[in-house]
Design a protein around this motif. Structure first.
Motif, PDB file in Angstrom:
ATOM      1  N   PHE A   1       4.629  12.175   2.206  1.00 10.07           N
ATOM      2  CA  PHE A   1       3.927  11.395   3.208  1.00 10.07           C
ATOM      3  C   PHE A   1       3.694  10.125   2.712  1.00 10.07           C
ATOM      4  CE2 PHE A   1       4.678  15.866   4.259  1.00 10.07           C
ATOM      5  CZ  PHE A   1       5.065  15.809   5.529  1.00 10.07           C
ATOM      6  N   ALA A   2       3.564   9.401   3.577  1.00  9.54           N
ATOM      7  CA  ALA A   2       3.130   7.832   3.249  1.00  9.54           C
ATOM      8  C   ALA A   2       1.695   8.280   3.013  1.00  9.54           C
ATOM      9  CB  ALA A   2       3.370   6.526   4.298  1.00  9.54           C
ATOM     10  N   VAL A   3       0.954   8.619   3.977  1.00  6.41           N
ATOM     11  CA  VAL A   3      -0.413   8.841   4.308  1.00  6.41           C
ATOM     12  C   VAL A   3      -1.097   9.908   2.881  1.00  6.41           C
ATOM     13  CG1 VAL A   3      -0.583  11.466   5.591  1.00  6.41           C
ATOM     14  CG2 VAL A   3      -2.549   9.102   5.768  1.00  6.41           C
ATOM     15  N   LEU A   4      -0.149  10.796   1.621  1.00 12.00           N
ATOM     16  CA  LEU A   4      -0.926  11.240   0.594  1.00 12.00           C
ATOM     17  C   LEU A   4      -0.888  10.199  -0.444  1.00 12.00           C
ATOM     18  CD1 LEU A   4       0.730  14.836   1.265  1.00 12.00           C
ATOM     19  CD2 LEU A   4      -1.208  13.893   2.256  1.00 12.00           C
ATOM     20  N   LYS A   5      -0.616   8.919  -0.273  1.00 18.95           N
ATOM     21  CA  LYS A   5      -0.040   8.126  -1.939  1.00 18.95           C
ATOM     22  C   LYS A   5      -1.358   7.676  -1.911  1.00 18.95           C
ATOM     23  CE  LYS A   5       4.890   8.055  -0.510  1.00 18.95           C
ATOM     24  NZ  LYS A   5       5.912   6.813  -0.112  1.00 18.95           N
ATOM     25  N   ALA A   6      -2.506   8.026  -2.017  1.00 24.12           N
ATOM     26  CA  ALA A   6      -3.668   7.320  -1.806  1.00 24.12           C
ATOM     27  C   ALA A   6      -3.484   7.619  -4.235  1.00 24.12           C
ATOM     28  CB  ALA A   6      -4.447   7.227  -2.198  1.00 24.12           C
ATOM     29  N   PRO A   7      -3.876   7.196  -4.770  1.00 28.31           N
ATOM     30  CA  PRO A   7      -3.038   7.021  -6.281  1.00 28.31           C
ATOM     31  C   PRO A   7      -4.229   8.115  -7.013  1.00 28.31           C
ATOM     32  CG  PRO A   7      -3.701   4.872  -6.318  1.00 28.31           C
ATOM     33  CD  PRO A   7      -3.933   5.503  -4.777  1.00 28.31           C
ATOM     34  N   ASP A   8      -5.792   7.707  -6.494  1.00 34.73           N
ATOM     35  CA  ASP A   8      -7.110   8.393  -7.515  1.00 34.73           C
ATOM     36  C   ASP A   8      -8.214   9.259  -6.752  1.00 34.73           C
ATOM     37  OD1 ASP A   8      -7.661   6.835  -5.262  1.00 34.73           O
ATOM     38  OD2 ASP A   8      -8.831   5.050  -6.677  1.00 34.73           O
ATOM     39  N   ILE A   9      -6.780   9.896  -5.302  1.00 29.65           N
ATOM     40  CA  ILE A   9      -7.661  11.371  -5.204  1.00 29.65           C
ATOM     41  C   ILE A   9      -6.191  12.254  -3.987  1.00 29.65           C
ATOM     42  CG2 ILE A   9      -8.875  11.741  -2.459  1.00 29.65           C
ATOM     43  CD1 ILE A   9      -9.248   8.548  -2.089  1.00 29.65           C
ATOM     44  N   PRO A  10      -7.031  13.295  -4.796  1.00 23.64           N
ATOM     45  CA  PRO A  10      -6.868  14.734  -4.222  1.00 23.64           C
ATOM     46  C   PRO A  10      -6.318  14.758  -2.495  1.00 23.64           C
ATOM     47  CG  PRO A  10      -8.039  14.756  -5.522  1.00 23.64           C
ATOM     48  CD  PRO A  10      -7.908  14.036  -5.610  1.00 23.64           C
ATOM     49  N   SER A  11      -5.082  14.944  -2.014  1.00 24.35           N
ATOM     50  CA  SER A  11      -4.848  14.192  -0.640  1.00 24.35           C
ATOM     51  C   SER A  11      -3.894  15.745  -0.315  1.00 24.35           C
ATOM     52  CB  SER A  11      -3.973  13.388  -0.582  1.00 24.35           C
ATOM     53  OG  SER A  11      -4.177  12.166  -1.118  1.00 24.35           O
ATOM     54  N   ILE A  12      -4.123  16.232   1.147  1.00 24.11           N
ATOM     55  CA  ILE A  12      -3.225  16.990   1.210  1.00 24.11           C
ATOM     56  C   ILE A  12      -2.809  16.599   2.891  1.00 24.11           C
ATOM     57  CG2 ILE A  12      -3.566  19.271  -0.348  1.00 24.11           C
ATOM     58  CD1 ILE A  12      -5.891  19.988   1.748  1.00 24.11           C
ATOM     59  N   LEU A  13      -1.921  17.591   3.120  1.00 25.19           N
ATOM     60  CA  LEU A  13      -1.529  17.270   4.720  1.00 25.19           C
ATOM     61  C   LEU A  13      -1.572  18.780   5.399  1.00 25.19           C
ATOM     62  CD1 LEU A  13       0.651  14.383   6.620  1.00 25.19           C
ATOM     63  CD2 LEU A  13       0.744  17.346   7.202  1.00 25.19           C
ATOM     64  N   ILE A  14      -2.298  18.908   6.537  1.00 30.71           N
ATOM     65  CA  ILE A  14      -2.522  20.315   6.575  1.00 30.71           C
ATOM     66  C   ILE A  14      -1.293  20.140   8.387  1.00 30.71           C
ATOM     67  CG2 ILE A  14      -4.062  22.522   7.748  1.00 30.71           C
ATOM     68  CD1 ILE A  14      -5.735  21.217   6.258  1.00 30.71           C
ATOM     69  N   GLU A  15      -0.249  21.573   8.470  1.00 26.59           N
ATOM     70  CA  GLU A  15       0.202  21.735  10.073  1.00 26.59           C
ATOM     71  C   GLU A  15      -0.878  22.701  10.488  1.00 26.59           C
ATOM     72  OE1 GLU A  15       1.792  19.582  10.980  1.00 26.59           O
ATOM     73  OE2 GLU A  15       2.866  18.188  10.503  1.00 26.59           O
TER      74      GLU A  15
ATOM     75  N   VAL B   1       0.979  -0.884   0.320  1.00 29.37           N
ATOM     76  CA  VAL B   1      -0.300  -0.191   0.238  1.00 29.37           C
ATOM     77  C   VAL B   1       0.666   1.098  -0.059  1.00 29.37           C
ATOM     78  CG1 VAL B   1      -1.847   1.116   1.493  1.00 29.37           C
ATOM     79  CG2 VAL B   1      -2.213  -1.345   1.397  1.00 29.37           C
ATOM     80  N   LEU B   2       1.797   1.243   0.826  1.00 27.50           N
ATOM     81  CA  LEU B   2       2.868   2.275   0.729  1.00 27.50           C
ATOM     82  C   LEU B   2       3.778   2.771  -0.654  1.00 27.50           C
ATOM     83  CD1 LEU B   2       3.644   2.673   4.456  1.00 27.50           C
ATOM     84  CD2 LEU B   2       1.450   3.410   3.207  1.00 27.50           C
ATOM     85  N   LEU B   3       3.778   2.019  -1.024  1.00 26.84           N
ATOM     86  CA  LEU B   3       4.574   2.318  -2.567  1.00 26.84           C
ATOM     87  C   LEU B   3       3.962   3.515  -3.289  1.00 26.84           C
ATOM     88  CD1 LEU B   3       4.578  -0.840  -4.662  1.00 26.84           C
ATOM     89  CD2 LEU B   3       5.820  -0.499  -3.494  1.00 26.84           C
ATOM     90  N   ASP B   4       4.648   3.969  -4.066  1.00 26.97           N
ATOM     91  CA  ASP B   4       4.235   5.269  -4.801  1.00 26.97           C
ATOM     92  C   ASP B   4       3.334   5.610  -5.941  1.00 26.97           C
ATOM     93  OD1 ASP B   4       3.791   7.226  -4.925  1.00 26.97           O
ATOM     94  OD2 ASP B   4       6.501   8.421  -5.272  1.00 26.97           O
ATOM     95  N   LEU B   5       2.411   5.210  -5.549  1.00 25.45           N
ATOM     96  CA  LEU B   5       1.155   4.816  -6.242  1.00 25.45           C
ATOM     97  C   LEU B   5      -0.001   5.925  -6.956  1.00 25.45           C
ATOM     98  CD1 LEU B   5      -1.054   1.799  -4.896  1.00 25.45           C
ATOM     99  CD2 LEU B   5       1.115   1.654  -6.350  1.00 25.45           C
ATOM    100  N   SER B   6       1.256   7.775  -6.553  1.00 24.45           N
ATOM    101  CA  SER B   6       0.258   8.040  -6.711  1.00 24.45           C
ATOM    102  C   SER B   6      -0.077   8.632  -8.317  1.00 24.45           C
ATOM    103  CB  SER B   6       0.612   9.894  -6.070  1.00 24.45           C
ATOM    104  OG  SER B   6       0.529   9.933  -4.206  1.00 24.45           O
ATOM    105  N   THR B   7      -0.206   9.451  -8.979  1.00 23.58           N
ATOM    106  CA  THR B   7      -0.257  10.020 -10.612  1.00 23.58           C
ATOM    107  C   THR B   7      -0.070  11.254 -10.910  1.00 23.58           C
ATOM    108  OG1 THR B   7      -2.640  10.574 -10.755  1.00 23.58           O
ATOM    109  CG2 THR B   7      -1.747   8.364 -11.429  1.00 23.58           C
TER     110      THR B   7
END
Length: 444
Positions: free
Chosen positions: A386-400, A346-352
């Motif tokens: 960030f591993a948690v941002l690596k969904a391949p089909d969902i725009p994903s951001i991390l907010i600090e 799952v934590l492979l870099d699958l993002s597009t």
């Protein structure tokens, strides 16, 4: 010399029980000291953690009629700390009704958990990390795992959107009208190809399917055994970000044609890959992971928004932060013996590229709105692995949201009014994004 374990195993097998034997630790002599006992009940699973000053050996098996979990821990004696486990079981725990503790035989303490339902237990040990010593972890999962989509359906009872989500869960179409954002109609998705025709090549989908709300997955960072960053006043990141996420969910749910889903709604640990899996299972249109930053110097301050980088972090500080967040599994406690292959996959870099570009777009809108209520650490989107941002089909951001290590920002984060301002700012950024870019990056 201890008596042979074979008769015990034969007895358990004859009774239809399951047995796990953790590796024997060579040279184990003195009785270990239990330094803490913690419980983390949740609908998904209940975790019981025994922290000790040395590694131990444990055996466990289950019994039926009634359902019980029996755990024998070798190398310990009864103590106040382990007896405290009895009082830590909460009445609302979905899996444990009570626990009994006793000295089963010399140097062996037996824990008997009376269960409310049949469970599939996982028992494993964790090496010392951070502030923790050795940990013996008991995870009590239901025999049939909870489906995130069904949890979302349960959360929408008496809600007019519940029918839409139920149709989604069943894989069927919905005849409800297309939701709008800020008065703007969203275009329908393309029709499915005729049966037997080859599937179309991957492309950017034009938006949410007709008849379903825009679904935003909110991911409060850390939780359970993993407190995240801790401020000078003892403020824990996991608590602050959960409060912000709950406030943001309430705001999103109040918007027409929008709904939010939480990867955790209480104080328990969720592995990084499971957070991504949950968002994908409910077919989220956007994934937002919420955190509170920390740095070695208390002068560091300001909010930041992050997107995934496939080619390295934007700075050495970015690499440090990504590593800190990605180490959450080690601190929170993942049973790598059972899930190592799955986690690695799952934590492979699958993002597009499309996913990352849309992540930057929505992140830019959110950063602009947060900048209206708090100083920004950087005036642009930052990027790291960030591993948690690596969904391949969902725009994903991390907010600090701020630096919890900064005394002034820690104080702000503790106030409900500022938490609400952050939630409003993030909602405004989301709405601005969907108004300007109604076409979401979703794979076919």
């Amino acid at each position: 010399m201890r008596p042979p374990a074979a008769p015990l195993r034969r007895k358990l097998i004859a009774g239809g029980c399951t047995l796990l034997l953790l590796p024997l630790v060579p040279g184990l002599a003195r009785a270990a000291t239990i330094v803490a006992v913690r419980t983390w009940p949740a609908d998904e699973y209940t975790r019981v953690t025994l922290e000790m000053d040395t590694e131990l050996k444990a055996e466990h098996f289950t019994l039926d009629s009634p359902h019980r979990l029996v755990v024998d821990i070798e190398g310990v004696q009864l103590s106040t700390a382990i007896n405290d486990l009895v009082s830590k079981i909460r009445p609302n725990d979905p899996y444990i009704s009570a626990v009994r503790v006793g000295q089963n035989r010399p140097n062996v303490v037996r824990l008997v958990f009376d269960l409310k339902q049949d469970v599939a237990p996982q028992v494993f040990t964790l090496k010392p990390i951070g502030e923790y010593k050795y940990r013996l972890v008991l995870d009590l999962y239901p025999k049939i795992a909870q489906d995130p989509l069904m949890a979302l359906l349960k959360d929408t009872e008496n809600d007019p959107l519940a029918g839409i989500l139920e149709s989604l869960a069943q894989g069927g179409p919905s005849e409800a009208p297309i939701p709008s954002v800020e008065g703007q109609k969203l275009p329908p998705t393309a029709r499915k190809p005729p049966e037997g025709a080859p599937p179309p090549p991957p492309r950017t989908a034009p938006g949410p399917r007709p008849g379903r709300p825009i679904l935003v997955a909110l991911d409060p960072g850390h939780g359970g055994e993993d407190p995240g960053a801790i401020g000078k006043r003892g403020t824990r990141e996991k608590d602050i970000v959960l409060q912000i996420a709950l406030r943001l969910k309430k705001l999103i749910d109040a918007q027409p044609g929008m709904r939010a889903y939480l990867t955790r709604d209480r104080d328990y640990f969720v592995p990084l890959n499971v957070r991504v899996q949950k968002a994908r299972r409910v077919q989220a249109d956007l994934f937002i992971s919420i955190h509170a930053d920390a740095w070695i110097k208390p002068t560091a301050r300001g909010s930041s928004v992050w997107a995934l980088s496939q080619h390295g972090a934007t700075s050495s500080a970015a690499r440090w932060l990504a590593k800190k967040e990605n180490d959450a599994d080690l601190i929170g406690g993942v049973n790598l013996g059972a899930h190592n292959a799955q986690v690695a996959k799952v934590l492979l870099d699958l993002s597009t590229g499309a996913q990352i570009n849309d992540s930057i777009r929505v992140g830019t809108q959110v950063l602009k709105e947060i900048g209206k209520i708090n100083k920004l650490h950087k005036n642009r989107i930052e990027r790291a692995g960030f591993a948690v941002l690596k969904a391949p089909d969902i725009p994903s951001i991390l907010i600090e949201t701020a630096f919890i290590s900064n005394p002034q920002e820690e104080q702000l984060l503790r106030t409900p009014a500022h938490q609400q301002r952050i939630a409003h700012a993030v909602l405004s950024g989301i709405q601005d994004y969907f108004s300007a870019h109604p076409a979401l990056a979703r794979r076919g």
